[in-house]
Design a protein around this motif. Structure first.
Motif, PDB file in Angstrom:
ATOM      1  N   LYS A 183      50.847   0.289  65.447  1.00  0.00           N
ATOM      2  CA  LYS A 183      51.062  -0.427  66.705  1.00  0.00           C
ATOM      3  C   LYS A 183      51.942   0.380  67.654  1.00  0.00           C
ATOM      4  N   ALA A 184      52.975   1.014  67.119  1.00  0.00           N
ATOM      5  CA  ALA A 184      53.871   1.812  67.957  1.00  0.00           C
ATOM      6  C   ALA A 184      53.128   3.002  68.561  1.00  0.00           C
ATOM      7  N   GLU A 185      52.285   3.664  67.765  1.00  0.00           N
ATOM      8  CA  GLU A 185      51.534   4.803  68.295  1.00  0.00           C
ATOM      9  C   GLU A 185      50.537   4.365  69.355  1.00  0.00           C
ATOM     10  N   ALA A 186      49.877   3.233  69.148  1.00  0.00           N
ATOM     11  CA  ALA A 186      48.939   2.723  70.152  1.00  0.00           C
ATOM     12  C   ALA A 186      49.679   2.356  71.436  1.00  0.00           C
ATOM     13  N   ARG A 187      50.842   1.736  71.300  1.00  0.00           N
ATOM     14  CA  ARG A 187      51.638   1.367  72.471  1.00  0.00           C
ATOM     15  C   ARG A 187      52.127   2.618  73.185  1.00  0.00           C
ATOM     16  N   ARG A 188      52.568   3.611  72.401  1.00  0.00           N
ATOM     17  CA  ARG A 188      53.003   4.879  72.987  1.00  0.00           C
ATOM     18  C   ARG A 188      51.871   5.516  73.783  1.00  0.00           C
ATOM     19  N   ASN A 189      50.665   5.505  73.216  1.00  0.00           N
ATOM     20  CA  ASN A 189      49.526   6.111  73.899  1.00  0.00           C
ATOM     21  C   ASN A 189      49.186   5.380  75.185  1.00  0.00           C
ATOM     22  N   ARG A 190      49.319   4.056  75.176  1.00  0.00           N
ATOM     23  CA  ARG A 190      49.072   3.284  76.395  1.00  0.00           C
ATOM     24  C   ARG A 190      50.105   3.652  77.461  1.00  0.00           C
ATOM     25  N   MET A 191      51.376   3.724  77.058  1.00  0.00           N
ATOM     26  CA  MET A 191      52.428   4.093  78.010  1.00  0.00           C
ATOM     27  C   MET A 191      52.241   5.526  78.503  1.00  0.00           C
ATOM     28  N   LEU A 192      51.820   6.420  77.608  1.00  0.00           N
ATOM     29  CA  LEU A 192      51.541   7.799  78.006  1.00  0.00           C
ATOM     30  C   LEU A 192      50.400   7.834  79.015  1.00  0.00           C
ATOM     31  N   GLY A 193      49.376   7.024  78.770  1.00  0.00           N
ATOM     32  CA  GLY A 193      48.249   6.953  79.696  1.00  0.00           C
ATOM     33  C   GLY A 193      48.668   6.479  81.072  1.00  0.00           C
ATOM     34  N   LEU A 194      49.552   5.496  81.123  1.00  0.00           N
ATOM     35  CA  LEU A 194      50.040   5.003  82.416  1.00  0.00           C
ATOM     36  C   LEU A 194      50.889   6.058  83.118  1.00  0.00           C
ATOM     37  N   TRP A 195      51.705   6.767  82.343  1.00  0.00           N
ATOM     38  CA  TRP A 195      52.511   7.850  82.893  1.00  0.00           C
ATOM     39  C   TRP A 195      51.611   8.957  83.450  1.00  0.00           C
TER      40      TRP A 195
ATOM     41  N   GLY B  68      46.348  12.419  63.711  1.00  0.00           N
ATOM     42  CA  GLY B  68      47.423  13.112  64.418  1.00  0.00           C
ATOM     43  C   GLY B  68      47.375  12.893  65.913  1.00  0.00           C
ATOM     44  N   ASP B  69      48.286  13.554  66.596  1.00  0.00           N
ATOM     45  CA  ASP B  69      48.438  13.381  68.043  1.00  0.00           C
ATOM     46  C   ASP B  69      47.678  14.413  68.863  1.00  0.00           C
ATOM     47  N   GLY B  70      47.053  15.381  68.203  1.00  0.00           N
ATOM     48  CA  GLY B  70      46.389  16.462  68.914  1.00  0.00           C
ATOM     49  C   GLY B  70      45.304  16.006  69.861  1.00  0.00           C
ATOM     50  N   ASP B  71      44.557  14.980  69.467  1.00  0.00           N
ATOM     51  CA  ASP B  71      43.470  14.499  70.315  1.00  0.00           C
ATOM     52  C   ASP B  71      43.997  13.868  71.606  1.00  0.00           C
ATOM     53  N   VAL B  72      45.081  13.140  71.506  1.00  0.00           N
ATOM     54  CA  VAL B  72      45.690  12.520  72.695  1.00  0.00           C
ATOM     55  C   VAL B  72      46.256  13.607  73.604  1.00  0.00           C
ATOM     56  N   LEU B  73      46.957  14.542  73.002  1.00  0.00           N
ATOM     57  CA  LEU B  73      47.541  15.642  73.762  1.00  0.00           C
ATOM     58  C   LEU B  73      46.454  16.423  74.504  1.00  0.00           C
TER      59      LEU B  73
ATOM     60  N   ILE C 210      54.454  17.255  77.857  1.00  0.00           N
ATOM     61  CA  ILE C 210      53.669  16.109  77.370  1.00  0.00           C
ATOM     62  C   ILE C 210      54.157  15.705  75.983  1.00  0.00           C
ATOM     63  N   ARG C 211      54.384  16.693  75.127  1.00  0.00           N
ATOM     64  CA  ARG C 211      54.897  16.394  73.778  1.00  0.00           C
ATOM     65  C   ARG C 211      56.255  15.690  73.857  1.00  0.00           C
ATOM     66  N   ALA C 212      57.119  16.156  74.749  1.00  0.00           N
ATOM     67  CA  ALA C 212      58.436  15.537  74.913  1.00  0.00           C
ATOM     68  C   ALA C 212      58.290  14.084  75.380  1.00  0.00           C
ATOM     69  N   LYS C 213      57.361  13.864  76.301  1.00  0.00           N
ATOM     70  CA  LYS C 213      57.129  12.496  76.793  1.00  0.00           C
ATOM     71  C   LYS C 213      56.582  11.624  75.672  1.00  0.00           C
ATOM     72  N   MET C 214      55.698  12.182  74.849  1.00  0.00           N
ATOM     73  CA  MET C 214      55.147  11.427  73.729  1.00  0.00           C
ATOM     74  C   MET C 214      56.256  11.020  72.756  1.00  0.00           C
TER      75      MET C 214
END
Length: 107
Positions: A24-36, A64-69, A88-92
């Protein structure tokens, strides 16, 4: 049921809860990253929300996070937005900490 069995069951339940919260935290992080990222790309309103959903969906391509990055970095490159992979990694990392707190708080 012995004390050992109860203890083992407790550890299994805690592991399952921890994994669920991590997901859930990773999905929420990805949503926030997408908005950013949408803001950096000049995307607003419903289009920004849709873009954030695309970033969340990108996480299901591989472990992993590579696909999002790659998605965010590729979109920045395509639009000529000068943001480094390290930024981007720092923001993630920053957003994952925020998301984990929110998930634990039940938000």
């Amino acid at each position: 049921m012995t004390t050992f069995d109860k203890r083992q069951e407790g550890f299994e339940k805690k592991f399952a809860l921890d994994e669920e919260q991590k997901f859930k935290a990773e999905a929420r992080r990805n949503r926030m990253l997408g908005l950013w990222a949408a803001e950096k790309l000049g995307i607003t309103g419903d289009a920004a929300t849709a873009y954030a959903k695309d970033v969340v969906a990108a996480d299901f391509e591989e472990a992993g996070d590579g696909d999002v990055l790659r998605k965010v970095l590729g979109d920045f490159s395509a639009k000529g937005v000068a943001v480094t992979e390290q930024a981007i990694r720092a923001k993630m990392t920053e957003l994952l900490a925020v998301a984990a707190i929110e998930v634990k708080a039940g938000k």
